[in-house]
Design an enzyme around this catalytic site. Structure first.
Site, short mmCIF file in Angstrom:
data_model
loop_
_atom_site.label_atom_id
_atom_site.label_comp_id
_atom_site.label_asym_id
_atom_site.label_seq_id
_atom_site.Cartn_x
_atom_site.Cartn_y
_atom_site.Cartn_z
N CYS A 29 -6.07 13.17 6.69
CA CYS A 29 -5.57 13.34 5.32
C CYS A 29 -6.49 14.22 4.49
O CYS A 29 -6.03 15.03 3.69
CB CYS A 29 -5.36 11.98 4.67
SG CYS A 29 -6.86 11.00 4.45
N CYS A 47 -11.25 4.23 9.10
CA CYS A 47 -10.67 4.16 7.76
C CYS A 47 -9.70 3.00 7.66
O CYS A 47 -9.76 2.19 6.73
CB CYS A 47 -9.95 5.47 7.45
SG CYS A 47 -9.21 5.50 5.83
N ALA A 71 0.86 -1.19 0.00
CA ALA A 71 0.00 0.00 0.00
C ALA A 71 0.89 1.23 0.00
O ALA A 71 1.55 1.52 1.00
CB ALA A 71 -0.87 -0.01 1.25
N GLY A 129 2.40 7.53 -1.31
CA GLY A 129 3.16 8.65 -1.86
C GLY A 129 4.04 9.28 -0.79
O GLY A 129 4.80 10.19 -1.08
N GLY A 130 3.95 8.79 0.44
CA GLY A 130 4.77 9.32 1.54
C GLY A 130 6.02 8.48 1.75
O GLY A 130 6.19 7.41 1.15
N ASP A 146 7.04 6.84 4.45
CA ASP A 146 6.93 5.59 5.21
C ASP A 146 6.57 4.41 4.30
O ASP A 146 7.21 3.36 4.34
CB ASP A 146 5.87 5.74 6.31
CG ASP A 146 6.33 6.70 7.40
OD1 ASP A 146 7.56 6.83 7.58
OD2 ASP A 146 5.48 7.33 8.05
N SER A 147 5.54 4.62 3.49
CA SER A 147 5.14 3.49 2.65
C SER A 147 6.16 3.25 1.54
O SER A 147 6.30 2.12 1.06
CB SER A 147 3.73 3.68 2.08
OG SER A 147 3.60 4.92 1.46
N1 LIG Z 1 -4.01 6.54 -0.27
C1 LIG Z 1 -3.35 5.45 0.10
N2 LIG Z 1 -3.13 4.45 -0.77
C2 LIG Z 1 -2.47 3.33 -0.40
N3 LIG Z 1 -2.01 3.14 0.84
C3 LIG Z 1 -2.20 4.09 1.75
C4 LIG Z 1 -2.88 5.30 1.44
N4 LIG Z 1 -2.91 6.06 2.56
C5 LIG Z 1 -2.29 5.36 3.51
N5 LIG Z 1 -1.86 4.17 3.04
C6 LIG Z 1 -1.12 3.11 3.77
O1 LIG Z 1 -1.37 3.23 5.15
C7 LIG Z 1 -0.14 3.54 5.85
C8 LIG Z 1 -0.40 4.48 7.01
O2 LIG Z 1 -1.11 5.58 6.53
P1 LIG Z 1 -0.96 7.02 7.18
O3 LIG Z 1 -2.06 7.83 6.63
O4 LIG Z 1 -0.81 6.88 8.63
O5 LIG Z 1 0.35 7.49 6.46
P2 LIG Z 1 1.72 8.03 6.96
O6 LIG Z 1 2.11 7.54 8.30
O7 LIG Z 1 1.72 9.49 6.69
O8 LIG Z 1 2.64 7.20 5.93
P3 LIG Z 1 3.24 7.64 4.56
O9 LIG Z 1 4.52 8.36 4.89
O10 LIG Z 1 3.47 6.35 3.84
O11 LIG Z 1 2.18 8.51 3.90
C9 LIG Z 1 0.76 4.13 4.78
O12 LIG Z 1 2.13 4.00 5.12
C10 LIG Z 1 0.38 3.30 3.57
O13 LIG Z 1 1.00 2.04 3.57
#
Ligand SMILES: Nc1ncnc2c1ncn2[C@@H]1O[C@H](COP(=O)(O)OP(=O)(O)OP(=O)(O)O)[C@@H](O)[C@H]1O
Length: 488
Positions: A335, A242, A149, A152-153, A155-156
């Site tokens: 978000c 969510c 998943a 675009g950040g 972490d993922s």
């Molecule tokens: N729009 C999306 N599409 C696919 N996967 C998502 C999406 N939003 C979140 N995720 C998944 O859920 C995880 C946790 O989401 P969160 O919104 O907490 O993001 P985050 O901690 O800001 O991480 P990232 O730096 O990856 O955006 C993400 O790392 C990703 O794997």
């Protein structure tokens, strides 16, 4: 740029106007930019059987649509999901920066069409087989394909990097969750530019990428209930909903369709060998609270490569790999609020405008001591945004949205050592509970759980500020999540 190739595509575009009769559409562009492209693909087994497009706007859009249809001819779904903006541009020896926008729109449309095709009724995915397909056996959870998943950040992106090492057949997905033309939420993970960023990152890593349009489900399952809770004067936690029911359900379903036994995300959390959730190593980033309502069956399918890492280490991995997101700031708020304030959002999407009313102070004979912006904006326990200044700090101790009154008082009024729960789900006996987390940003608190016939109650070792009703409670045994509930 190879002008003759460009001119050839412009003069005799492949697939223009040849939309397959049955297939899946991806649409990109629109009135705002003047360019619009619709790309339709029909999938048969694990191959793209036919592809066509219609385009309005600049010639570069037609050229890129034509290139996409050529590349799609006879391609497997997996290869089609690897068609990047660079791959489209490379076919004509590169595109002028001003024309790259066309390649981006065509890539947007293509990856939406692919996501729709793969998500549709049990079609085999990029590996050409479904997890449920008979005769293929179950996919291997250790080395077999995993669905990553990607938001675009950073972490993922790092989670994806780590996943490809163990799962060379990994597939990436990005969910389109929210797009509001009136709200320039371009920095948000739900925004369109985030989807493009995720796709580019996936393609850099050699991963096939699918875009899944979840906007209706997100609006209905997350944003609308969040607005309704505000209207009713409660404090919702949309991330728990969510993560538990919208994003993860959809992605696990997609994982099945593309033959992936597991789903890899960039959440900071860990799992135990016996299928429970465990707090992440980095207490400042831990996200187990958001995931605490997941069932053990779901947790067994989740992979959280970042759970053992501290955030600086994650950024270092991203920097070493030269990922363009290595320094992207962490997201701070919900978000769908990026680029807009909470009040403006509630007014625009929930018809909940500011509604000034009185603030009454219980520790000054309930006298009116100020004016608030609307009782629906306030949460029990909140300290900021109450005006005042000098004197002993005041906290929100109650809100009445019907009368539009906010009541404040001294901290002691909110301290409690008992919290009533509803909707309790326990994965281990109540006696093992020794801690609880009642807010996302709160460290775990020492506590025990009482299960009386009239309802379950958490007893806190040290009194805490009374949490707001409707928030999630995560029950712990050490650092293992053994249950979850809603604060009554
Ligand atoms: N729009 C999306 N599409 C696919 N996967 C998502 C999406 N939003 C979140 N995720 C998944 O859920 C995880 C946790 O989401 P969160 O919104 O907490 O993001 P985050 O901690 O800001 O991480 P990232 O730096 O990856 O955006 C993400 O790392 C990703 O794997």
């Amino acid at each position: 740029m190879a002008d003759w190739r460009y001119e050839e595509h412009l003069r005799a575009p492949t697939g223009r106007g040849a939309l397959p009769r049955a297939g899946h559409d991806g649409v990109a562009g629109g009135a705002a930019c003047g360019d619009l492209v619709r790309l339709r693909i029909a999938v048969d087994g694990d191959r793209v059987a036919a592809a066509g497009f219609v385009a309005e706007g600049c010639g570069a859009l037609t050229v890129c649509g034509s290139i996409a249809c050529e590349l799609l001819d006879g391609a497997t779904v997996r290869d089609a999901a690897r068609i990047s903006v660079d791959a489209l541009a490379a076919e004509v020896g590169g595109l002028h920066p001003g024309k790259r926008h066309a390649a981006e729109l065509v890539a947007d449309a293509l990856h939406r069409a692919l996501g729709a095709a793969v998500a549709a009724d049990g079609r085999p995915g990029p590996r050409g087989r479904s997890a449920a397909a008979p005769g293929h056996g179950a996919p291997d959870a250790t080395t077999g394909p995993t669905l990553v998943a990607m938001s675009g950040g950073v972490d993922s992106a790092v989670a994806a990097l780590m996943a490809v090492r163990d799962h060379p057949d990994a597939v990436a997905v990005t969910l389109e969750l929210w797009r509001d033309p009136a709200n320039d939420a371009e920095s948000s993970c739900c925004s369109h530019s985030a989807v493009r960023r995720a796709r580019d990152l996936a393609h850099r890593m050699g991963l096939p990428h699918l875009t899944l349009d979840l906007r209706d489900a997100f609006r209905a399952g997350v944003v609308d209930p969040w607005i309704a809770e505000h209207r009713a004067g409660r404090t919702p936690n949309p991330c728990v909903r969510c993560n538990g029911h919208v994003r993860l359900d959809a992605m696990l379903e997609l994982a099945d369709r593309v033959g992936c036994a597991t789903l890899t995300t960039g959440h900071y959390a860990r799992t135990t060998a016996d299928g429970l959730l465990r707090l992440a190593v980095d207490p400042g980033k831990d996200q187990a609270y958001m995931l605490s309502a997941l069932s053990p069956e779901t947790i067994a399918r989740m992979r959280f490569p970042l759970g053992e890492l501290e955030k600086p280490a994650v950024r270092a991995i991203a920097a070493d790999a030269d990922l363009p997101v290595a320094r992207t700031p962490d997201s701070q708020d919900l978000c769908f609020l990026a680029g807009t304030g909470r009040s403006a959002f509630l007014e625009r999407h929930g018809d909940l405008p500011d509604r000034p009313g009185p603030i009454r102070d219980l520790d000054r004979d309930a006298r009116v001591v100020g004016e608030h912006r609307g009782a629906h904006h306030y949460t029990v326990g909140q300290r900021r945004g109450l005006g005042g200044g000098a004197g002993e700090p005041r906290y929100v101790v109650g809100t009445d949205v019907a009368e539009n009154v906010v009541t404040i008082g001294r901290r002691e009024r909110l301290l409690t050592d008992r919290v009533a729960l509803e909707g309790l789900v326990l994965h281990r006996p109540a006696e093992v509970v020794d801690g609880v987390k009642l807010r996302y940003r709160q460290p775990p608190q020492a506590a025990t759980l009482d299960q009386a016939p009239e309802g379950a109650t958490v007893r806190l070792a040290t009194p805490q500020l009374r949490p707001a009703a409707g928030q999630a409670a995560m029950l712990l045994a050490g650092d293992v999540v053994v249950g979850s509930a809603t604060i009554a």
